[in-house]
Structure formats: C-alpha cells, structure tokens
Design a protein around this motif. Structure first.
Motif, PDB file in Angstrom:
ATOM      1  N   GLN A 146       0.836  -1.195   0.000  1.00 35.47           N
ATOM      2  CA  GLN A 146       0.000   0.000   0.000  1.00 35.47           C
ATOM      3  C   GLN A 146       0.875   1.251   0.000  1.00 35.47           C
ATOM      4  O   GLN A 146       1.833   1.341   0.768  1.00 35.47           O
ATOM      5  CB  GLN A 146      -0.910   0.025   1.229  1.00 35.47           C
ATOM      6  CG  GLN A 146      -1.739   1.283   1.381  1.00 35.47           C
ATOM      7  CD  GLN A 146      -2.857   1.407   0.375  1.00 35.47           C
ATOM      8  OE1 GLN A 146      -3.609   0.471   0.167  1.00 35.47           O
ATOM      9  NE2 GLN A 146      -2.971   2.566  -0.253  1.00 35.47           N
ATOM     10  N   GLY A 200       0.904   5.616   0.201  1.00 39.91           N
ATOM     11  CA  GLY A 200       0.120   6.679   0.799  1.00 39.91           C
ATOM     12  C   GLY A 200       0.949   7.935   0.994  1.00 39.91           C
ATOM     13  O   GLY A 200       2.061   8.061   0.474  1.00 39.91           O
ATOM     14  N   CYS A 258      -7.962   4.716   0.940  1.00 38.87           N
ATOM     15  CA  CYS A 258      -8.251   3.883   2.108  1.00 38.87           C
ATOM     16  C   CYS A 258      -7.992   2.390   1.884  1.00 38.87           C
ATOM     17  O   CYS A 258      -8.044   1.896   0.770  1.00 38.87           O
ATOM     18  CB  CYS A 258      -9.710   4.067   2.520  1.00 38.87           C
ATOM     19  SG  CYS A 258     -10.115   5.769   2.970  1.00 38.87           S
ATOM     20  N   GLU A 259      -7.737   1.730   3.006  1.00 38.92           N
ATOM     21  CA  GLU A 259      -7.521   0.284   2.981  1.00 38.92           C
ATOM     22  C   GLU A 259      -8.739  -0.435   2.404  1.00 38.92           C
ATOM     23  O   GLU A 259      -8.620  -1.319   1.555  1.00 38.92           O
ATOM     24  CB  GLU A 259      -7.239  -0.203   4.407  1.00 38.92           C
ATOM     25  CG  GLU A 259      -6.955  -1.675   4.503  1.00 38.92           C
ATOM     26  CD  GLU A 259      -6.645  -2.079   5.940  1.00 38.92           C
ATOM     27  OE1 GLU A 259      -7.475  -2.800   6.542  1.00 38.92           O
ATOM     28  OE2 GLU A 259      -5.590  -1.659   6.448  1.00 38.92           O
ATOM     29  N   LEU A 292       3.485   2.772   2.468  1.00 40.75           N
ATOM     30  CA  LEU A 292       2.878   3.184   3.728  1.00 40.75           C
ATOM     31  C   LEU A 292       3.780   2.929   4.931  1.00 40.75           C
ATOM     32  O   LEU A 292       3.800   3.718   5.873  1.00 40.75           O
ATOM     33  CB  LEU A 292       1.530   2.482   3.904  1.00 40.75           C
ATOM     34  CG  LEU A 292       0.514   3.212   4.759  1.00 40.75           C
ATOM     35  CD1 LEU A 292       0.289   4.642   4.306  1.00 40.75           C
ATOM     36  CD2 LEU A 292      -0.796   2.465   4.791  1.00 40.75           C
ATOM     37  N   GLN A 337      -1.217   7.761  12.028  1.00 42.64           N
ATOM     38  CA  GLN A 337      -2.096   7.546  10.886  1.00 42.64           C
ATOM     39  C   GLN A 337      -3.402   8.276  11.146  1.00 42.64           C
ATOM     40  O   GLN A 337      -3.912   8.274  12.268  1.00 42.64           O
ATOM     41  CB  GLN A 337      -2.351   6.052  10.693  1.00 42.64           C
ATOM     42  CG  GLN A 337      -3.063   5.717   9.420  1.00 42.64           C
ATOM     43  CD  GLN A 337      -3.078   4.212   9.152  1.00 42.64           C
ATOM     44  OE1 GLN A 337      -2.910   3.412  10.056  1.00 42.64           O
ATOM     45  NE2 GLN A 337      -3.259   3.843   7.907  1.00 42.64           N
ATOM     46  N   SER A 363      -4.844   5.882   4.140  1.00 48.55           N
ATOM     47  CA  SER A 363      -3.415   5.676   3.866  1.00 48.55           C
ATOM     48  C   SER A 363      -2.668   7.005   3.939  1.00 48.55           C
ATOM     49  O   SER A 363      -1.912   7.369   3.046  1.00 48.55           O
ATOM     50  CB  SER A 363      -3.248   5.021   2.498  1.00 48.55           C
ATOM     51  OG  SER A 363      -3.833   3.750   2.505  1.00 48.55           O
TER      52      SER A 363
END
Length: 178
Positions: free
Chosen positions: A4, A6, A63-64, A152, A166, A174
């Motif tokens: 991921q 971010g 977003c996750e 991330l 976070q 993210s």
C-alpha cells in the motif's frame, strides 16, 4: 495487494503556501474555482495568546477498504492491487454521486468531461505521469518538503519520527500526519 502506498503530511513544515494545490491544478489542467483534488486545511486550537495553527495538505485517502468502492453501482472505482491507489474508470462512471455520499472524508467531487458528469479525485498522478523521482506533482512542488509519498510503512516511519500518527477513520486512510 503488493504494498500500500500513501502520503505523510509534516504539519510542522507546512506553511499553507498552496504550492501543492496549484501544482495539482496546473499539471492536471484543472480550471480555477472548480474541483480540488488536493486541499490545504487549517485547524486552530487554543485561545489568544496561546493559539496553535496547523495546516494539512489532504486529498483522497486511498483507504484500505474504501467506502466509495463498495458504493459505486457501476464498479467504476478500483483499488489497484500493486500499490493500493484508488482510481476511477471514467468510462464506467455515471456521476450518480453515491461514492460521495459513502466517503467519510468528503473527497469525491464531480466535473463535466466529454459531455457527462464524472467523479474527480486524486489518483497520485497516475493519469498524467509522476515526476522523475516517482512522486506525484504535489509532493515535488512542496518547497518545504512537508508532503511525502511512498510505501505506507515508510510514511509511518517518517510520521513516528515526528510524533505523528495515521489519520483515523473507519475505512483506514493511507495518510499519516504529525
């Protein structure tokens, strides 16, 4: 998903110069007074003479588990498997705004494109190409290096060094801020 990606926003460095916003609009050919893929937000705490101002350059949270993804009836919103970036397939988008209603961060905006209304949001410059360092143009434009982009885990490490964390949300953004 591979890894991921971010953003990390170092609020101790951001001076609200809007270079990130301007770069985004310029590189994407977005007209003034229309959509904002990236926005510098200000929060103020305390009372005079002990007032603290903080600036955060924010965009789509990638977003996750993006709420917009599940809300789109056409399946126009996609989360890339290789980097977790949330994108919009403009061919599929019908502009019904269900994604905007679902987004807890109020990110999706809508524009007229090729005679139809479609959703518009940050895609980390995938649609136009990132700079030579692999960064979105907003990150490259930041004169004080307050805005960062990458895996991330690296953003978490940068934030931890500054006492950051976070951003919170039920969809697990993210984005890290300090």
């Amino acid at each position: 998903m591979a890894e991921q990606y971010g953003f990390y926003v170092d609020t101790s460095r951001c001076i609200k110069c809007w270079a990130c916003q301007v770069a985004c609009k310029q590189w994407h050919g977005i007209k003034a007074n229309t959509v904002a893929r990236r926005e510098v937000k200000e929060t103020v705490e305390g009372t005079f003479p002990n007032v603290k101002r903080k600036f955060e350059s924010l965009s789509c949270m990638h977003c996750e588990k993006p709420a917009c993804f599940g809300a789109c009836p056409q399946g126009a919103i996609e989360k890339r498997a290789d980097d977790g970036i949330v994108t919009v397939n403009l061919e599929k988008c019908i502009g019904d705004k269900s994604c905007a209603e679902a987004c807890p961060f109020d990110v999706p905006e809508f524009i007229e494109r090729d005679g139809k209304t479609v959703m518009d949001k940050c895609d980390t410059c995938l649609s136009i190409g990132r700079n030579e360092d692999g960064n979105p143009h907003c990150v490259a434009a930041c004169p004080l290096q307050a805005l960062h982009f990458g895996p991330l885990a690296e953003m978490a490490k940068l934030a931890a060094e500054k006492g950051g964390k976070q951003m919170e949300g039920e969809t697990v953004p993210s984005v890290y801020v300090s």
